[in-house]
Enzyme design. Sequence first.
Site, PDB file in Angstrom:
ATOM      1  N   HIS A  18      -1.021  -6.191  -4.182  1.00  0.00           N
ATOM      2  CA  HIS A  18       0.202  -5.525  -4.663  1.00  0.00           C
ATOM      3  C   HIS A  18       0.100  -5.261  -6.170  1.00  0.00           C
ATOM      4  O   HIS A  18       0.474  -4.194  -6.657  1.00  0.00           O
ATOM      5  CB  HIS A  18       1.431  -6.416  -4.429  1.00  0.00           C
ATOM      6  CG  HIS A  18       1.762  -6.700  -2.998  1.00  0.00           C
ATOM      7  ND1 HIS A  18       1.885  -7.978  -2.506  1.00  0.00           N
ATOM      8  CD2 HIS A  18       2.011  -5.883  -1.949  1.00  0.00           C
ATOM      9  CE1 HIS A  18       2.207  -7.944  -1.232  1.00  0.00           C
ATOM     10  NE2 HIS A  18       2.284  -6.682  -0.855  1.00  0.00           N
ATOM     11  N   LYS A  42      11.065  -8.490   9.012  1.00  0.00           N
ATOM     12  CA  LYS A  42      10.262  -9.709   9.099  1.00  0.00           C
ATOM     13  C   LYS A  42      11.127 -10.888   8.691  1.00  0.00           C
ATOM     14  O   LYS A  42      11.992 -10.753   7.825  1.00  0.00           O
ATOM     15  CB  LYS A  42       9.084  -9.630   8.138  1.00  0.00           C
ATOM     16  CG  LYS A  42       8.129  -8.500   8.443  1.00  0.00           C
ATOM     17  CD  LYS A  42       7.089  -8.417   7.353  1.00  0.00           C
ATOM     18  CE  LYS A  42       6.216  -7.198   7.498  1.00  0.00           C
ATOM     19  NZ  LYS A  42       5.432  -6.938   6.301  1.00  0.00           N
ATOM     20  N   ARG A  91      -4.601  -0.094   2.947  1.00  0.00           N
ATOM     21  CA  ARG A  91      -5.774  -0.949   2.811  1.00  0.00           C
ATOM     22  C   ARG A  91      -6.865  -0.480   3.750  1.00  0.00           C
ATOM     23  O   ARG A  91      -7.957  -0.116   3.359  1.00  0.00           O
ATOM     24  CB  ARG A  91      -5.415  -2.401   3.135  1.00  0.00           C
ATOM     25  CG  ARG A  91      -4.604  -3.064   2.083  1.00  0.00           C
ATOM     26  CD  ARG A  91      -3.947  -4.296   2.600  1.00  0.00           C
ATOM     27  NE  ARG A  91      -2.844  -3.942   3.489  1.00  0.00           N
ATOM     28  CZ  ARG A  91      -1.926  -4.793   3.909  1.00  0.00           C
ATOM     29  NH1 ARG A  91      -2.009  -6.066   3.588  1.00  0.00           N
ATOM     30  NH2 ARG A  91      -0.946  -4.385   4.678  1.00  0.00           N
ATOM     31  N   SER A 129      -0.222 -10.633   2.620  1.00  0.00           N
ATOM     32  CA  SER A 129       0.674 -11.778   2.406  1.00  0.00           C
ATOM     33  C   SER A 129       0.651 -12.674   3.644  1.00  0.00           C
ATOM     34  O   SER A 129       0.668 -13.898   3.543  1.00  0.00           O
ATOM     35  CB  SER A 129       2.102 -11.297   2.165  1.00  0.00           C
ATOM     36  OG  SER A 129       2.143 -10.424   1.067  1.00  0.00           O
TER      37      SER A 129
HETATM   38  P1  ADP Z   1       5.979  -4.403   4.009  1.00  0.00           P
HETATM   39  O1  ADP Z   1       6.690  -3.564   2.984  1.00  0.00           O
HETATM   40  O2  ADP Z   1       5.427  -3.564   5.114  1.00  0.00           O
HETATM   41  O3  ADP Z   1       6.753  -5.598   4.439  1.00  0.00           O
HETATM   42  P2  ADP Z   1       4.284  -5.624   1.973  1.00  0.00           P
HETATM   43  O4  ADP Z   1       5.425  -6.085   1.138  1.00  0.00           O
HETATM   44  O5  ADP Z   1       3.235  -6.670   2.231  1.00  0.00           O
HETATM   45  O6  ADP Z   1       4.649  -5.000   3.342  1.00  0.00           O
HETATM   46  O7  ADP Z   1       3.563  -4.423   1.281  1.00  0.00           O
HETATM   47  C1  ADP Z   1       4.199  -3.356   0.645  1.00  0.00           C
HETATM   48  C2  ADP Z   1       3.209  -2.221   0.568  1.00  0.00           C
HETATM   49  O8  ADP Z   1       2.054  -2.649  -0.126  1.00  0.00           O
HETATM   50  C3  ADP Z   1       2.727  -1.704   1.936  1.00  0.00           C
HETATM   51  O9  ADP Z   1       2.565  -0.311   1.854  1.00  0.00           O
HETATM   52  C4  ADP Z   1       1.395  -2.382   2.129  1.00  0.00           C
HETATM   53  O10 ADP Z   1       0.524  -1.586   2.914  1.00  0.00           O
HETATM   54  C5  ADP Z   1       0.916  -2.459   0.690  1.00  0.00           C
HETATM   55  N1  ADP Z   1      -0.026  -3.578   0.519  1.00  0.00           N
HETATM   56  C6  ADP Z   1       0.096  -4.849   0.922  1.00  0.00           C
HETATM   57  N2  ADP Z   1      -1.001  -5.578   0.593  1.00  0.00           N
HETATM   58  C7  ADP Z   1      -1.833  -4.718  -0.040  1.00  0.00           C
HETATM   59  C8  ADP Z   1      -3.145  -4.826  -0.598  1.00  0.00           C
HETATM   60  N3  ADP Z   1      -3.861  -5.939  -0.527  1.00  0.00           N
HETATM   61  N4  ADP Z   1      -3.678  -3.733  -1.160  1.00  0.00           N
HETATM   62  C9  ADP Z   1      -2.983  -2.567  -1.196  1.00  0.00           C
HETATM   63  N5  ADP Z   1      -1.774  -2.381  -0.666  1.00  0.00           N
HETATM   64  C10 ADP Z   1      -1.204  -3.443  -0.100  1.00  0.00           C
END
Ligand code: ADP
Length: 162
Positions: A18, A42, A91, A129
């Site tokens: 992130h 979630k 990713r 995560s």
């Molecule tokens: P969500 O919003 O689907 O609950 P997250 O908070 O984990 O998921 O992620 C927010 C955004 O960041 C999503 O678009 C996810 O694909 C992206 N993301 C999560 N981890 C990574 C990473 N390691 N590298 C790049 N983008 C990521």
Amino acid sequence: MSRSAIYPGSFDPVTYGHIDLINRASHAFDEVVVAVAESTHKNTFFNIQERVEMVKEVAGGIDNVHVESFKGLVIDYARSKKIRVLIRGLRMISDFEYELQMALTNRRLDENIETIFLMPSEGYSFLSSKLIKEVVSLGADITSFVPDSVARRLREKMGEKK
Ligand code: ADP
């Protein structure tokens, strides 16, 4: 004209993946609002205050980055802030289907709001995560996945929940 973008997510917790995206977005836009979703489909491990605090600790110091929480639809939140760009991360191919569905649904809800995808550096492209929470619960060293402040909170919370 100043260009702003919202990077929405659950950030449960924020990882180096992130953070990589936040940095990239901060170079591409004049202002980036990292928007932590209060209501998510979630069941989150950290509550909303904790998730916001962690993002602020690791990215709040970047000049053009702000961290906020939001409730409800990201589209409504973007409209309320008059911001027309959403940032999401890709990713692997496995992210693509869900992210495409969400981007197209959001487009149907508001044609004027565009989703832009950013890719992390390859070194972070496997980080999630969800997996970090799984491995930390089994005692793994997560120092290369999340900043120290986040690792500390993860260990503390795992201890509380045991
Ligand atoms: P969500 O919003 O689907 O609950 P997250 O908070 O984990 O998921 O992620 C927010 C955004 O960041 C999503 O678009 C996810 O694909 C992206 N993301 C999560 N981890 C990574 C990473 N390691 N590298 C790049 N983008 C990521």
